[in-house]
Scaffold this active site. Structure first.
Site, PDB file in Angstrom:
ATOM      1  N   ILE A 197       0.764  -1.174   0.017  1.00 45.31           N
ATOM      2  CA  ILE A 197       0.080   0.096  -0.006  1.00 45.31           C
ATOM      3  C   ILE A 197       0.926   1.075  -0.001  1.00 45.31           C
ATOM      4  O   ILE A 197       1.914   1.132   0.450  1.00 45.31           O
ATOM      5  CB  ILE A 197      -0.906   0.066   1.126  1.00 45.31           C
ATOM      6  CG1 ILE A 197      -0.252  -0.130   2.526  1.00 45.31           C
ATOM      7  CG2 ILE A 197      -1.986  -1.092   0.990  1.00 45.31           C
ATOM      8  CD1 ILE A 197      -0.945  -0.124   3.756  1.00 45.31           C
ATOM      9  N   ASP A 198       0.403   2.424  -0.462  1.00 41.66           N
ATOM     10  CA  ASP A 198       1.138   3.699  -0.751  1.00 41.66           C
ATOM     11  C   ASP A 198       1.765   4.075   0.640  1.00 41.66           C
ATOM     12  O   ASP A 198       1.241   3.812   1.718  1.00 41.66           O
ATOM     13  CB  ASP A 198       0.443   4.712  -1.365  1.00 41.66           C
ATOM     14  CG  ASP A 198      -0.050   4.389  -2.916  1.00 41.66           C
ATOM     15  OD1 ASP A 198       0.629   3.544  -3.361  1.00 41.66           O
ATOM     16  OD2 ASP A 198      -0.950   5.027  -3.295  1.00 41.66           O
ATOM     17  N   LYS A 199       2.981   4.855   0.587  1.00 42.59           N
ATOM     18  CA  LYS A 199       3.510   5.353   1.710  1.00 42.59           C
ATOM     19  C   LYS A 199       2.338   6.044   2.411  1.00 42.59           C
ATOM     20  O   LYS A 199       2.510   5.841   3.814  1.00 42.59           O
ATOM     21  CB  LYS A 199       4.617   6.227   1.452  1.00 42.59           C
ATOM     22  CG  LYS A 199       5.262   7.098   2.466  1.00 42.59           C
ATOM     23  CD  LYS A 199       6.163   8.146   1.860  1.00 42.59           C
ATOM     24  CE  LYS A 199       6.817   8.905   3.070  1.00 42.59           C
ATOM     25  NZ  LYS A 199       7.613   9.994   2.683  1.00 42.59           N
TER      26      LYS A 199
END
Length: 357
Positions: A143-145
């Site tokens: 999942i994105d930062k």
């Protein structure tokens, strides 16, 4: 053949789908799972009868000669770091963590350490799946930062392969909570398209019509499906549930932006709105309002049904309150079962059946 590479070769025995046929006939000491073979095909490291192949699903005839070039295992450069983790489940095969916004999943250019992988190497004492010899031990999905929420990591190769199969056949349950700009109309629907790297802005992804290819990106666009429904109307915003069938880079962010309802705070896809900018500035909210709230799957080793829900993080709860929301302090299970179907209409299944897509 480059220095350090090795060769596995032979003849296809039973024929049929390429990746399955190769997994069945490769020598046991090669330790090549079907998932690993798929990856090698994608890297152009598999040839059939002298021709490089690129499709794992292609049909191959019995007796065809195959050559697989195995790269030298990349050294693991990541170091173990004592970084606190919110562990919601762990056994000898896998671990599920509730990732905070701001934590990068694995080391990369610009983020050589301080990542989830560094933390896991310390927490698990190095006992993470290393399929493929890559420098992302145990990572099956990301999942994105600046997206918060649940993420599963494989500790054993058996778990890695089993989870990868479930992600590939889209049987993993993934529900996200998002706060969008504006209120979607209609209040529910299914978003489809091909997501590929933007041809000129490499930090962005682009949405193309189904069946389209992007030559500038080598034709590597991937089919993506997101189901969404409105949970609560807010002040020029909305709390929305998004259910993923596929898992593409920036999928929820790109899909919601494509219908004019980008996620609040998204620095890449959202347009600044004067009515919301003062509130975001006051709260210091500078990330996409997106939370991976539910993760469910079949345990790849025990067969047990695993399902966890993660409460909205404090920054999204406060943003929800300030926008007039009433669900900020409700358990995620209550938020997601509060409606009887898409848009709260009884008799409509949610999420839609997969075979309807």
């Amino acid at each position: 053949m480059s220095m350090g590479e090795s060769i596995v070769q032979g003849a296809i025995a039973g024929g049929g789908r390429l990746d399955r046929a190769l997994a069945d006939c490769c020598p046991a000491d090669a330790s090549l799972s079907r998932e690993r073979i798929k990856a090698l095909i994608g890297e152009g490291r598999v040839s059939i009868d002298g021709r490089i192949v690129s499709q794992a699903s292609m049909k191959v005839a019995p007796g065809a000669h195959f050559i697989i070039t195995l790269p030298q295992a990349a050294p693991l450069d990541a170091v173990a770091q004592d970084i606190p983790l919110d562990v919601v489940y762990e056994d000898e095969h896998l671990i599920i963590v509730d990732k905070p916004a701001g934590l990068v999943v694995h080391p990369a250019a610009g983020n050589p350490d301080g990542t989830l992988v560094n933390a896991l190497l310390h927490h698990c004492a190095g006992q993470l799946s290393g399929i493929g010899g890559v420098a992302r031990p145990g990572i099956v999905h990301r999942i994105d930062k600046d997206t918060s929420g649940l993420l599963v990591v494989a500790k054993s190769d058996a778990a890695h392969e089993g989870l990868a199969r479930q992600f590939a056949d889209h049987s993993i349950e993934r529900a996200y909570l998002a706060i969008t700009q504006g209120i979607p109309h209609p209040t529910h629907g299914t978003l489809r398209g091909v997501i590929a790297r933007h041809p000129t802005d490499r930090k962005r992804m682009a949405l193309l019509p189904e069946g389209a290819r992007m030559p500038e990106d080598g034709g590597r666009g991937k089919h993506a499906v997101t189901h969404f429904r409105l949970l609560e109307s807010l002040d020029h915003a909305a709390l929305v549930e998004c259910r993923l069938e596929t898992g593409r880079t920036h999928q929820v962010r790109v899909h919601m932006a494509s219908i004019g309802h980008a996620l609040l705070g998204d620095p890449v896809y959202a347009r600044s709105q004067k009515s919301q900018k003062p509130l975001l500035t006051e709260l210091g909210f500078a990330r996409q309002a997106l939370h991976a709230a539910v993760l469910g799957f079949t345990h790849p080793v025990t067969g047990e049904t695993i399902r966890f829900a993660s409460q909205l993080p404090a920054d999204m709860r406060e943003l929800l309150r300030r926008l007039g929301g009433s669900l900020a302090d409700q358990p995620v299970s209550s938020i997601l079962t509060g409606a009887n179907g898409p848009g709260g209409k009884e008799g409509q299944p949610w999420p839609p059946p997969r075979d309807a897509c």
